[in-house]
Design an enzyme around this catalytic site. Structure first.
Site, PDB file in Angstrom:
ATOM      1  N   GLU A 279       0.834  -1.204   0.000  1.00  8.20           N
ATOM      2  CA  GLU A 279       0.000   0.000   0.000  1.00  8.20           C
ATOM      3  C   GLU A 279       0.871   1.257   0.000  1.00  8.20           C
ATOM      4  O   GLU A 279       0.559   2.241  -0.669  1.00  8.20           O
ATOM      5  CB  GLU A 279      -0.933   0.004   1.212  1.00  8.20           C
ATOM      6  CG  GLU A 279      -1.991  -1.092   1.171  1.00  8.20           C
ATOM      7  CD  GLU A 279      -2.813  -1.063  -0.102  1.00  8.20           C
ATOM      8  OE1 GLU A 279      -3.359  -0.002  -0.431  1.00  8.20           O
ATOM      9  OE2 GLU A 279      -2.913  -2.104  -0.769  1.00  8.20           O
ATOM     10  N   TRP A 282       2.163   1.652  -3.503  1.00  7.12           N
ATOM     11  CA  TRP A 282       1.169   2.255  -4.402  1.00  7.12           C
ATOM     12  C   TRP A 282       1.197   3.776  -4.269  1.00  7.12           C
ATOM     13  O   TRP A 282       1.070   4.507  -5.247  1.00  7.12           O
ATOM     14  CB  TRP A 282      -0.242   1.743  -4.072  1.00  7.12           C
ATOM     15  CG  TRP A 282      -0.588   0.442  -4.731  1.00  7.12           C
ATOM     16  CD1 TRP A 282      -0.680  -0.778  -4.133  1.00  7.12           C
ATOM     17  CD2 TRP A 282      -0.895   0.223  -6.120  1.00  7.12           C
ATOM     18  NE1 TRP A 282      -1.025  -1.745  -5.060  1.00  7.12           N
ATOM     19  CE2 TRP A 282      -1.165  -1.148  -6.284  1.00  7.12           C
ATOM     20  CE3 TRP A 282      -0.965   1.067  -7.239  1.00  7.12           C
ATOM     21  CZ2 TRP A 282      -1.503  -1.706  -7.519  1.00  7.12           C
ATOM     22  CZ3 TRP A 282      -1.308   0.508  -8.464  1.00  7.12           C
ATOM     23  CH2 TRP A 282      -1.574  -0.864  -8.596  1.00  7.12           C
ATOM     24  N   TRP A 311     -18.983   9.486 -21.790  1.00  9.04           N
ATOM     25  CA  TRP A 311     -19.505   9.381 -20.427  1.00  9.04           C
ATOM     26  C   TRP A 311     -20.903   9.972 -20.386  1.00  9.04           C
ATOM     27  O   TRP A 311     -21.209  10.925 -21.101  1.00  9.04           O
ATOM     28  CB  TRP A 311     -18.591  10.117 -19.442  1.00  9.04           C
ATOM     29  CG  TRP A 311     -17.184   9.615 -19.423  1.00  9.04           C
ATOM     30  CD1 TRP A 311     -16.089  10.227 -19.968  1.00  9.04           C
ATOM     31  CD2 TRP A 311     -16.702   8.398 -18.838  1.00  9.04           C
ATOM     32  NE1 TRP A 311     -14.953   9.475 -19.751  1.00  9.04           N
ATOM     33  CE2 TRP A 311     -15.296   8.348 -19.059  1.00  9.04           C
ATOM     34  CE3 TRP A 311     -17.303   7.344 -18.146  1.00  9.04           C
ATOM     35  CZ2 TRP A 311     -14.500   7.289 -18.623  1.00  9.04           C
ATOM     36  CZ3 TRP A 311     -16.496   6.298 -17.714  1.00  9.04           C
ATOM     37  CH2 TRP A 311     -15.122   6.268 -17.948  1.00  9.04           C
ATOM     38  N   ASN A 346     -11.082   1.531   2.159  1.00 12.27           N
ATOM     39  CA  ASN A 346     -10.505   1.371   0.826  1.00 12.27           C
ATOM     40  C   ASN A 346     -11.294   0.426  -0.076  1.00 12.27           C
ATOM     41  O   ASN A 346     -11.464   0.684  -1.263  1.00 12.27           O
ATOM     42  CB  ASN A 346      -9.063   0.875   0.923  1.00 12.27           C
ATOM     43  CG  ASN A 346      -8.406   0.785  -0.446  1.00 12.27           C
ATOM     44  OD1 ASN A 346      -8.344   1.771  -1.164  1.00 12.27           O
ATOM     45  ND2 ASN A 346      -7.958  -0.406  -0.816  1.00 12.27           N
TER      46      ASN A 346
END
Length: 477
Positions: A279, A282, A311, A346
């Site tokens: 983590e 990242w 979109w 998360n």
DNA sequence: TGGGGATTCCC
DNA sequence: GGAATCCCC
């Protein structure tokens, strides 16, 4: 010489490179500086909760610095463009000969720091910038072809060989010679920001709180690998707001996971600590991506081909998502946690982000902005990286066809519905099984007195719509 | 750092 | 009817 330490998002005295270097080299005292830039913060969509958290931590930092005879001066201007003038004024007013700070890597922050550096150097003031916000400095890790990595795993392989190089923690500096300056009063309110919904009960400020959390987390890091995915329990570190504000350093976070063996550090292999280190990697990776491809932070996808996606700019669907009334219990619970506490687990960040971008096919930038406006731990690089991962527009992002089924996600990670019903109490009497089954749920919420909406969109239909759109732009994976 | 659907195999 | 497996998206 007297030194100035310019604090930004490094609100701590422990393991702070800029502070440590200044204290080591100055002979005539150290002065701390913090500049409030409310207008810039609004432009950056910094959340009320986050700005409140900064002010609370400034208060704590000011006390810690006072104990070292370092007065913290707080000045204010609206935006970054006025910062160079303000730093120069402070330097001359406080009688400082050099300036120390820890680098920030966002585009506007880098341009601000370059201007400040120019302005100071033209007045013969020395500037010392440290890389302190990540474990491995952005730009340091390159492929054999001297290019930045676009895939996480090979990046991490190199990162592992460098991460422990510089792990000697910097001690809190010793008491400095007294300076004839008073510390500033830290404001508790700020025009343009609303702190009425702040939750200092959930996120107490200060380094003492960090120490508590680090110790608590260290004791349970062994089961982090599995526990971190269960949002109903406290399986994560709960450190992200502190890391984002720099109340804790990434090295302190790494130190929780790595044992020192014979005086040297090694990356752990056990699942729990290794997942935690991942983590942190990242975080470095996304910072590296942002520095190497600044367009990602300027409303552009990393994968340019995804610019062709049409979109749906549907304000009603977006509002339903923001407010947690999509009719998908796990999605709504996540959004309500964000709205109520300024933080989201998360696992739910992935689930809600994928729901917005794939099921509702709404532009990831809308969601990215909303998260920043709400998150107490909002960090441009990490938030952008996460959103582009979910939207399949980023580096090493999820393949577009891998669309989370919200019901399967809640069945796996919240089987008893404990997390869901904490934030969607109106579903308290719905059997757990029905929370993970669209038909059973539709029957349950058919009762209007329950006051919970039917699904905003059918999963199967929405999934196919997203697949068709990504196929249409021909983005092969 | 998946899910959906078809098929197969087993009960 | 359900678990295991494979393929495709």
């Amino acid at each position: 010489m007297r030194s100035l330490v310019w604090f930004r998002r490094d609100l701590r005295v422990t393991d702070n490179s800029a502070l440590a270097h200044a204290a080591e080299r100055s002979t005539d005292g150290v002065v701390g500086l913090f500049i409030l830039t409310p207008g810039q913060w609004r432009l950056h969509d910094d959340a009320d909760a986050k700005v409140h958290f900064w002010l609370q931590n400034l208060q704590s930092l000011s006390q810690s610095l006072a104990a070292l005879n370092i007065p913290l001066r707080v000045v204010s201007c609206d935006k970054f463009d006025q910062v160079p003038k303000l730093v120069c004024q402070s330097v001359s007013q406080f009688g400082c000969g050099d300036v120390y700070f820890n680098a920030e890597y966002e585009v506007n922050e880098r341009s601000r720091d370059a201007q400040v550096t120019d302005a100071l150097q033209s007045q013969s003031i020395q500037v010392h910038a440290s890389d302190d916000r990540v474990i491995v400095r952005p730009g340091k890790i390159k492929t054999k072809e001297d290019r930045p990595y676009q895939v996480f795993t090979p990046y991490r392989r190199v990162w592992d060989t460098l991460a422990c190089d510089d792990m000697t923690p910097l001690a809190i500096p010793p008491k400095q010679p007294k300076v004839d300056l008073k510390a500033s009063k830290i404001p508790t309110e700020l025009a343009g920001f609303d702190f009425s919904a702040a939750r200092p009960d959930l996120w107490p400020a200060g380094e003492a709180e960090v120490d508590k959390r680090l110790a608590k987390f260290k004791a349970k890091i062994g089961s982090y690998g599995t526990d971190r995915d269960i949002p109903s329990i406290s399986g994560t570190s709960q450190l992200s707001p502190y890391l984002a504000a720099g109340v804790v350093s990434p090295r302190q976070c790494l130190a929780v996971a790595i044992g020192r063996r014979n005086g040297s550090f090694t990356i752990p292999s056990a699942t729990g600590p290794a997942t935690w280190v991942s983590e942190l990697t990242w975080r470095d990776f996304y910072t590296d991506v942002m520095v190497n491809a600044p367009r990602v932070s300027m409303h552009q996808p990393f994968k340019r081909s995804t610019n062709k996606i049409r979109w749906r700019d549907d304000p009603d669907d977006f509002a339903a998502w923001c407010e947690g009334r999509t009719g998908y219990p796990i999605v709504d619970a996540g959004m309500r946690q964000l709205n109520q506490t300024g933080w989201m687990h998360n696992r739910l960040r992935m689930v809600t982000a994928m729901f917005l971008t794939k099921h509702l096919l709404i532009d990831w930038r809308w969601g990215e902005k909303y998260f920043m406006q709400k998150l107490i731990d909002g960090d441009l690089a990490a938030n952008n990286g996460g959103w582009q991962w979910s939207a399949s527009t980023g580096t090493d992002s999820v393949p577009y066809f891998r669309i989370f089924n919200p019901f399967s996600q809640s069945k796996r990670f919240d089987p008893d519905g404990k997390y869901i019903t904490r934030f969607c109490p109106e579903l308290g009497n719905v059997p757990a099984k029905a929370l993970h089954d669209s038909k059973k749920l539709a029957d349950s919420v058919g009762d209007p007195t329950m006051n919970y909406p039917q699904c905003i969109v059918d999963h199967k239909f929405a999934r196919q719509r997203a697949l068709d759109e990504f196929k249409r732009i021909g983005d092969a994976h």
